[in-house]
Structures are given as structure tokens and as C-alpha cells.
Design an enzyme around this catalytic site. Structure first.
Site, PDB file in Angstrom:
ATOM      1  N   TYR A 209       3.133  -4.118   2.765  1.00  0.00           N
ATOM      2  CA  TYR A 209       3.352  -3.430   4.036  1.00  0.00           C
ATOM      3  C   TYR A 209       2.777  -2.016   3.980  1.00  0.00           C
ATOM      4  CZ  TYR A 209       5.622  -1.044   7.906  1.00  0.00           C
ATOM      5  OH  TYR A 209       5.856  -0.293   9.024  1.00  0.00           O
ATOM      6  N   LYS A 213      -0.421   0.010   6.257  1.00  0.00           N
ATOM      7  CA  LYS A 213      -0.338   1.292   6.945  1.00  0.00           C
ATOM      8  C   LYS A 213      -1.386   2.276   6.406  1.00  0.00           C
ATOM      9  CE  LYS A 213       2.170  -0.508   9.531  1.00  0.00           C
ATOM     10  NZ  LYS A 213       1.931  -0.589  10.982  1.00  0.00           N
TER      11      LYS A 213
END
Length: 335
Positions: A209, A213
Site C-alpha cells: 500500500y 502512494k
């Protein structure tokens, strides 16, 4: 480590009041915006603000029923708006569908003032994959937005020709995870069977994750470097903030109740504040065309990321260059 602690504190506590909100946003008549994932959470709150100021807002979402429900509720909130709300089918986890989505949009519109790549998924069940068999977070958070953005560059460019430089924009969703949930340099790489650099999906859900980003931070810079000045379009990225939204739906199933209570009570803010961060990224007159890749932090101010990510920008063979080339290679067959 010092930067990580400082970034965590600076972007989580004692945050200055937002400078751009629904209360001082100018009229948006004749402006066209596409917000991915706008049927819920931050994107939904942002759509409310834009529609209340008479903008035309496209709700990019996979579920038509949920999008229609969001549209109906927004219209009820602002019955006097002269703007409009449109559903646009968008499944970021299936690369086969993105070209049709872009073509559908461009068949309906001649301009696009802001593409906000707001949608994303965070730590879904272990082993979750997109339609093409790639890690679900990589597909939804990186590859889908990359392909959509690339396909919409022509309409963004045409729109920018008739607007002040830098007011037509593309924004990419980052997160506090850029600073506190990534490996050194932001991204981890491995060699595929052809010997080419491929984003490593073996680091586990949490680091994967964070990688998505960091990738969006890099992509804002790379799109800005490659296309921004030429097209008159400003590319940026943002950390919307620590927010109460559907994004935590998977993590909360894994956390103990006491931890969830602490996070919700002391660290999470209403989703509307994330909308203010994104609103600043897309519409603030304080940002200029010369600030390609600028990173926005809560609730709408320039910020920075940890030094090892900054070091990758402009570096030959660095992660910023690699992530663009990897996305381009993977998505090429779907455009």
C-alpha cells in the site's frame, strides 16, 4: 527516522485551518471535473463542494447503483445548483475497461479542467488480485489511474489551451504512508522473466500500500516533467489526511477493538477535511505551472516527503523513472 516522526506529527496534529473551502470557493460554472471514487468518502464530499458551486462533476465509480445514489443525495443537498452530476463507469482494477471509460468521457465532453485520481484501495484481503492477475492495490492505485490519465491527456491539453496556465490539473492520491510506510527509496524492484524491472509485490499488504502512494508521488513528478510544461497542465499529488472513510474497511477487520478506538478518537478526522486538501490541489490559485509534482498536505498547503524519495526524482534509472516506464509497459496493450 526524524523526518518520519516530524511528518507524522505535522500531517496529523495541530493542522492549520484550510484556506480553500466551500465558503470561499468561487463559482465553478462551465468547469468540468472528473473525480474517481466519488461515490463515497472524500471524493463524495469533494463532489458536494464542487456541485454546490455549479460545476459539472463526473462521478467515476465501478458501481452504477452506488454512484446514482450518491448523485441523488448530492442533488438533494443543493437543489438550487445549476451544475450537473454525471456517472462515469470506471473499474480501475480491470485494465481492459479503462480505454472504454476514457472514450466514453471524451465522447460526452470537449473539456476537462481537473482529473482527480482520488480512488484507491488499502490493504485488502491477502492475495487479492485485479482482473489482470496483478496485486489489487497495484492495479487500483497505480496502473488504472496511470492508464486513465494517459488516455485523457489530449482533452486536458486542449482544455489548457483556453485556460490560464496551471489551472488545468491532474492530482494523484498519496498518503501519510508515503513517509511512514515505505522502503528506502519508496519502491522495491525485482527482475521479471525478461530481465526487466518490475514492481515487487512480495513485501506484504502494508508495504505494498505504501508503495502505491509513493508511486503516485513519483508519477505526479514524471507526468509533470514529461507533459506538464508542454501541455500547460499542472500535475501534483497529495496526502488528504487521516480520515474517517471506507478506506479503512479492511484494516479494521484485522485490528483489535482498543486500537480502532484510539485511532478513531485521536487520529481520524471527518472526510470533509480530506476534501479540502484535494480542493486545494485542484483549484487553489496559489499553485503555479512551475510547481510540477508539488506535494500537498492537510488541509491544503505545500509539503514535502522523506529525503530518500526526493533523491529518486530526476535520477537516471531511479524509482520515479522506473515506475513510469513499468506502468507504460504493463498498460501499453490496453490503450
Amino acid at each position: 527516522m526524524f523526518h518520519n516522526v516530524r511528518a507524522f506529527w505535522n500531517q496529523s496534529f495541530g493542522i492549520p485551518h484550510p484556506s480553500l473551502t466551500e465558503n470561499n470557493l468561487p463559482d465553478q460554472t462551465d468547469k468540468v471535473y472528473l473525480i474517481t471514487g466519488a461515490n463515497t468518502g472524500v471524493g463524495y464530499q469533494l463532489a458536494i463542494i464542487l456541485y454546490s458551486r455549479n460545476a459539472k462533476v463526473y462521478i467515476g465509480a465501478r458501481s452504477e447503483a452506488k454512484a446514482r445514489s450518491a448523485i441523488d443525495s448530492i442533488m438533494q443537498l443543493h437543489p438550487k445548483s445549476t451544475g450537473s452530476l454525471e456517472y462515469l463507469h470506471l473499474d480501475l482494477a480491470d485494465l481492459n475497461t479503462i480505454e472504454a471509460t476514457a472514450e466514453d468521457f471524451m465522447s460526452r465532453e470537449t473539456k476537462l479542467h481537473w482529473l482527480n485520481n482520488n480512488a484507491g484501495v488499502m490493504v485488502p484481503p491477502v492475495g487479492s488480485k485485479g482482473a489482470q492477475g496483478i496485486d489489487l492495490q497495484f492495479q487500483t492505485n497505480i496502473l488504472g489511474p496511470f492508464l486513465l490519465t494517459k488516455l485523457l491527456l489530449p482533452i486536458l491539453r486542449r482544455t489548457a489551451e483556453a485556460e490560464p496556465k496551471g489551472t488545468v490539473r491532474v492530482s494523484w492520491a498519496g498518503s501519510l504512508a508515503v513517509d511512514v510506510q515505505t522502503v528506502k527509496g519508496g519502491l522495491s524492484w525485482k527482475k521479471d522473466e525478461d530481465g526487466q524491472d518490475t514492481l515487487d509485490d512480495s513485501k506484504g499488504n502494508s508495504l505494498n500500500y505504501g508503495a502505491t502512494k509513493a508511486a503516485n508521488y513519483f508519477l505526479a513528478h514524471e507526468f509533470g516533467k514529461r507533459f506538464g510544461a508542454r501541455d500547460g497542465v499542472l500535475h501534483n499529488s497529495y496526502n488528504p489526511g487521516n480520515l474517517k472513510s471506507d478506506l479503512q474497511r479492511h484494516t479494521e477487520a484485522e485490528w483489535p477493538a482498543w486500537a480502532i478506538w484510539i485511532v478513531h478518537k485521536y487520529m481520524l478526522y471527518p472526510a470533509i477535511f480530506g476534501a479540502y486538501t484535494e480542493l486545494y490541489s485542484g483549484l487553489s490559485p496559489d499553485l503555479s505551472i512551475d510547481e510540477q509534482g508539488v506535494y500537498i498536505v492537510p488541509w491544503g498547503r505545500r509539503g514535502g516527503v522523506k529525503p530518500d524519495l526526493v533523491a529518486e526524482l530526476g535520477k537516471e534509472g531511479g524509482s520515479a523513472e522506473k515506475i513510469f516506464e513499468w506502468c507504460d509497459r504493463v498498460t501499453k496493450q490496453y490503450a
